[in-house]
Motif scaffolding. Structure first.
Motif, PDB file in Angstrom:
ATOM      1  N   UNK A 149       0.707  -1.334   0.076  1.00  0.00           N
ATOM      2  CA  UNK A 149      -0.028  -0.037  -0.209  1.00  0.00           C
ATOM      3  C   UNK A 149       0.718   1.296  -0.085  1.00  0.00           C
ATOM      4  N   UNK A 150       0.487   2.385  -1.008  1.00  0.00           N
ATOM      5  CA  UNK A 150       1.205   3.346  -0.910  1.00  0.00           C
ATOM      6  C   UNK A 150       0.322   4.462  -1.059  1.00  0.00           C
ATOM      7  N   UNK A 151       0.477   5.457  -0.006  1.00  0.00           N
ATOM      8  CA  UNK A 151      -0.392   6.505   0.040  1.00  0.00           C
ATOM      9  C   UNK A 151       0.466   7.744   0.134  1.00  0.00           C
ATOM     10  N   UNK A 152       0.429   8.413  -1.199  1.00  0.00           N
ATOM     11  CA  UNK A 152       1.229   9.495  -1.505  1.00  0.00           C
ATOM     12  C   UNK A 152       2.545   9.402  -1.097  1.00  0.00           C
ATOM     13  N   UNK A 153       3.208   8.258  -1.285  1.00  0.00           N
ATOM     14  CA  UNK A 153       4.558   7.805  -1.109  1.00  0.00           C
ATOM     15  C   UNK A 153       5.462   8.238  -2.275  1.00  0.00           C
ATOM     16  N   UNK A 154       6.708   9.057  -1.774  1.00  0.00           N
ATOM     17  CA  UNK A 154       7.514   9.345  -2.728  1.00  0.00           C
ATOM     18  C   UNK A 154       8.077   7.973  -3.634  1.00  0.00           C
ATOM     19  N   UNK A 155       8.505   8.156  -4.842  1.00  0.00           N
ATOM     20  CA  UNK A 155       8.996   7.091  -5.469  1.00  0.00           C
ATOM     21  C   UNK A 155      10.096   6.614  -5.098  1.00  0.00           C
ATOM     22  N   UNK A 156      11.166   7.430  -4.121  1.00  0.00           N
ATOM     23  CA  UNK A 156      12.372   6.791  -3.730  1.00  0.00           C
ATOM     24  C   UNK A 156      11.815   5.848  -2.673  1.00  0.00           C
ATOM     25  N   UNK A 157      10.892   5.987  -1.996  1.00  0.00           N
ATOM     26  CA  UNK A 157      10.388   5.004  -0.886  1.00  0.00           C
ATOM     27  C   UNK A 157       9.673   3.777  -1.732  1.00  0.00           C
ATOM     28  N   UNK A 158       9.165   4.051  -2.511  1.00  0.00           N
ATOM     29  CA  UNK A 158       8.343   3.074  -3.179  1.00  0.00           C
ATOM     30  C   UNK A 158       9.419   1.979  -3.895  1.00  0.00           C
ATOM     31  N   UNK A 159      10.345   2.654  -4.416  1.00  0.00           N
ATOM     32  CA  UNK A 159      11.670   1.917  -5.041  1.00  0.00           C
ATOM     33  C   UNK A 159      12.224   0.945  -4.269  1.00  0.00           C
ATOM     34  N   UNK A 160      12.241   1.624  -2.963  1.00  0.00           N
ATOM     35  CA  UNK A 160      13.138   0.644  -1.736  1.00  0.00           C
ATOM     36  C   UNK A 160      12.013  -0.379  -1.391  1.00  0.00           C
ATOM     37  N   UNK A 161      10.814  -0.379  -1.256  1.00  0.00           N
ATOM     38  CA  UNK A 161       9.847  -1.014  -0.879  1.00  0.00           C
ATOM     39  C   UNK A 161       9.805  -2.293  -1.911  1.00  0.00           C
ATOM     40  N   UNK A 217       2.777   1.607 -12.456  1.00  0.00           N
ATOM     41  CA  UNK A 217       3.942   2.491 -12.124  1.00  0.00           C
ATOM     42  C   UNK A 217       4.233   3.396 -13.415  1.00  0.00           C
ATOM     43  N   UNK A 218       4.146   3.048 -14.400  1.00  0.00           N
ATOM     44  CA  UNK A 218       4.767   3.926 -15.716  1.00  0.00           C
ATOM     45  C   UNK A 218       3.519   4.706 -15.857  1.00  0.00           C
ATOM     46  N   UNK A 219       2.393   3.932 -16.236  1.00  0.00           N
ATOM     47  CA  UNK A 219       1.000   4.761 -16.695  1.00  0.00           C
ATOM     48  C   UNK A 219       0.793   5.856 -15.656  1.00  0.00           C
ATOM     49  N   UNK A 220       0.768   5.478 -14.260  1.00  0.00           N
ATOM     50  CA  UNK A 220       0.475   6.265 -13.230  1.00  0.00           C
ATOM     51  C   UNK A 220       1.420   7.449 -12.966  1.00  0.00           C
ATOM     52  N   UNK A 221       2.574   7.525 -13.016  1.00  0.00           N
ATOM     53  CA  UNK A 221       3.553   8.429 -12.949  1.00  0.00           C
ATOM     54  C   UNK A 221       4.265   9.084 -14.137  1.00  0.00           C
ATOM     55  N   UNK A 222       3.940   8.487 -15.228  1.00  0.00           N
ATOM     56  CA  UNK A 222       4.374   9.168 -16.434  1.00  0.00           C
ATOM     57  C   UNK A 222       5.984   8.920 -16.563  1.00  0.00           C
ATOM     58  N   UNK A 234      16.710   4.904  -9.666  1.00  0.00           N
ATOM     59  CA  UNK A 234      15.987   6.042 -10.215  1.00  0.00           C
ATOM     60  C   UNK A 234      16.938   6.958 -11.106  1.00  0.00           C
ATOM     61  N   UNK A 235      16.542   7.215 -12.450  1.00  0.00           N
ATOM     62  CA  UNK A 235      17.662   7.981 -13.261  1.00  0.00           C
ATOM     63  C   UNK A 235      16.787   9.070 -13.774  1.00  0.00           C
ATOM     64  N   UNK A 236      17.346  10.208 -13.259  1.00  0.00           N
ATOM     65  CA  UNK A 236      16.720  11.519 -13.649  1.00  0.00           C
ATOM     66  C   UNK A 236      16.213  12.554 -12.515  1.00  0.00           C
ATOM     67  N   UNK A 237      16.237  13.831 -12.621  1.00  0.00           N
ATOM     68  CA  UNK A 237      15.991  14.767 -11.644  1.00  0.00           C
ATOM     69  C   UNK A 237      14.571  14.948 -11.536  1.00  0.00           C
ATOM     70  N   UNK A 238      14.133  14.873 -10.101  1.00  0.00           N
ATOM     71  CA  UNK A 238      12.787  15.106  -9.508  1.00  0.00           C
ATOM     72  C   UNK A 238      11.940  13.696  -9.480  1.00  0.00           C
ATOM     73  N   UNK A 239      12.662  12.473 -10.092  1.00  0.00           N
ATOM     74  CA  UNK A 239      12.033  11.404 -10.009  1.00  0.00           C
ATOM     75  C   UNK A 239      11.611  11.027  -8.354  1.00  0.00           C
ATOM     76  N   UNK A 240      12.480  11.017  -7.381  1.00  0.00           N
ATOM     77  CA  UNK A 240      12.598  10.619  -6.116  1.00  0.00           C
ATOM     78  C   UNK A 240      11.384  11.132  -5.673  1.00  0.00           C
ATOM     79  N   UNK A 241      10.939  12.431  -5.876  1.00  0.00           N
ATOM     80  CA  UNK A 241       9.872  12.944  -5.106  1.00  0.00           C
ATOM     81  C   UNK A 241       8.298  12.984  -5.875  1.00  0.00           C
ATOM     82  N   UNK A 242       8.459  12.273  -6.796  1.00  0.00           N
ATOM     83  CA  UNK A 242       6.990  11.943  -7.333  1.00  0.00           C
ATOM     84  C   UNK A 242       6.388  11.123  -6.415  1.00  0.00           C
ATOM     85  N   UNK A 243       5.090  11.092  -6.229  1.00  0.00           N
ATOM     86  CA  UNK A 243       4.070  10.660  -5.296  1.00  0.00           C
ATOM     87  C   UNK A 243       3.277   9.439  -6.049  1.00  0.00           C
ATOM     88  N   UNK A 244       3.009   8.259  -5.291  1.00  0.00           N
ATOM     89  CA  UNK A 244       2.315   7.319  -5.700  1.00  0.00           C
ATOM     90  C   UNK A 244       1.194   7.053  -5.020  1.00  0.00           C
TER      91      UNK A 244
END
Length: 336
Positions: A269-281, A318-323, A292-302
């Motif tokens: 379950x991810x509730x507005x979780x930053x992509x950095x946390x999602x990636x770790x889980x 993940x790809x469709x939701x966060x583009x 994660x490759x690219x600026x700003x990716x870590x702060x995207x929320x899922x």
């Protein structure tokens, strides 16, 4: 036809595991009484020096081939019993053929008596522990007091056949275990790891042994995690403690979900979780490295919930939701 002594059947098989007649005899004897399985496992362990498997998990028909390989590979010599030499009258040459079976029978009787004595000592030695280990799979087992252990992959635990005295103790030798403790205030429950002890009365929690140290996460109730150096912390539901082998401090954090035990529940379950946390889980759950490759990716929320979906399905959502674009190469996932 005179029935063979119980221990005789077991020892004959252990000496000649490839003998089909001995194998059938042992199989028939095991089916006669459920208690015979314990006798066989104790005798085999004494013979080989192996850790005893849990009797409830031993499937006779499925284990014959593995048992044969193990016993044959061990190249175990026959049992040798040394006695004080006694003068024996010389026998006529023509009677040697009759004497040999009698001597062999005495040997078997001595071996049976010795094995029975050793087994009796083993059975009554307290405490007697059972080891349980998983490979690529997860598993669960019910302890004698009603506590249930859920074992993650590559986990090894040891527990007593019976809890005696005023305490209940389990030892985690490696891996990760979720413990659902049977509530018994008069008999505290403890989980021991290399450098940390976890003490509870009745609760459910997760302990994980890593190369860096130990992590403890509480789902319900309250636990006390104690360092070997004496430092301790009391954890309540949703709290996690991390104790590093190289350090002397205990760090804690609170989680809003149960993703840490997703290996057991299958729920993420991810509730507005930053992509950095999602990636770790996700990396921990699917046993992959996510970069994660690219600026700003870590702060995207899922905002999403998953239940036992495959990694490819999760990456597609993940790809469709966060583009973003996710590419998997074996155990490496790169997100752009």
């Amino acid at each position: 036809m005179k029935q063979q002594p119980d221990i005789d059947v077991v020892i004959r098989y252990l000496e000649e595991p490839g003998n089909e007649e001995h194998k059938r005899s042992l199989d028939e004897w095991l089916q006669l009484d459920a208690a015979n399985l314990d006798i066989f496992l104790e005798t085999k362990a004494l013979w080989q020096g192996d850790v005893l498997p849990a009797a409830a998990s031993y499937n006779i028909s499925q284990q014959w081939q593995l048992l044969d390989v193990q016993l044959t590979a061990a190249n175990i010599p026959p049992v040798t019993i040394t006695t004080q030499p006694q003068p024996v009258p010389a026998a006529p040459a023509e009677e040697k053929g009759r004497i040999k079976p009698i001597v062999t029978r005495y040997w078997w009787a001595a071996a049976a008596a010795a094995a029975v004595v050793v087994i009796a000592v083993t059975l009554f030695r307290q405490p007697s522990y059972i080891a349980q280990q998983t490979a690529q799979n997860t598993d669960s087992l019910l302890l004698p007091d009603g506590t249930r252990l859920y074992l993650n992959a590559h986990t090894s635990v040891k527990y007593p056949r019976r809890f005696q005295g005023s305490n209940r103790e389990v030892f985690v030798q490696q891996g990760e275990v979720f413990v659902d403790v049977k509530h018994m205030p008069e008999k505290p429950f403890s989980v021991h790891l290399k450098n940390v002890d976890v003490e509870v009365l009745g609760t459910s929690f997760d302990v994980k042994e890593t190369k860096q140290g130990v992590k403890v996460f509480v789902q319900t109730g309250k636990v006390k995690a104690v360092y070997k150096n004496g430092k301790s912390v009391v954890l309540t539901p949703g709290e996690e403690a991390e104790m590093l082998l190289a350090g002397t401090t205990i760090s804690t954090r609170r989680h809003q979900n149960n993703n840490l035990i997703a290996w057991k529940t299958g729920h993420l379950t991810f509730v507005d979780a930053p992509l950095s946390e999602v990636a770790a889980v996700l990396g921990d759950y699917y046993k992959v490295d996510i970069v994660l490759k690219g600026e700003g990716l870590a702060d995207k929320k899922l905002l999403a919930t998953f239940h036992k979906e495959s990694l490819s399905e999760v990456l597609d959502i993940l790809s469709k939701t966060l583009q973003v674009k996710a590419i998997q190469k074996d155990s490496l996932v790169e997100i752009y």
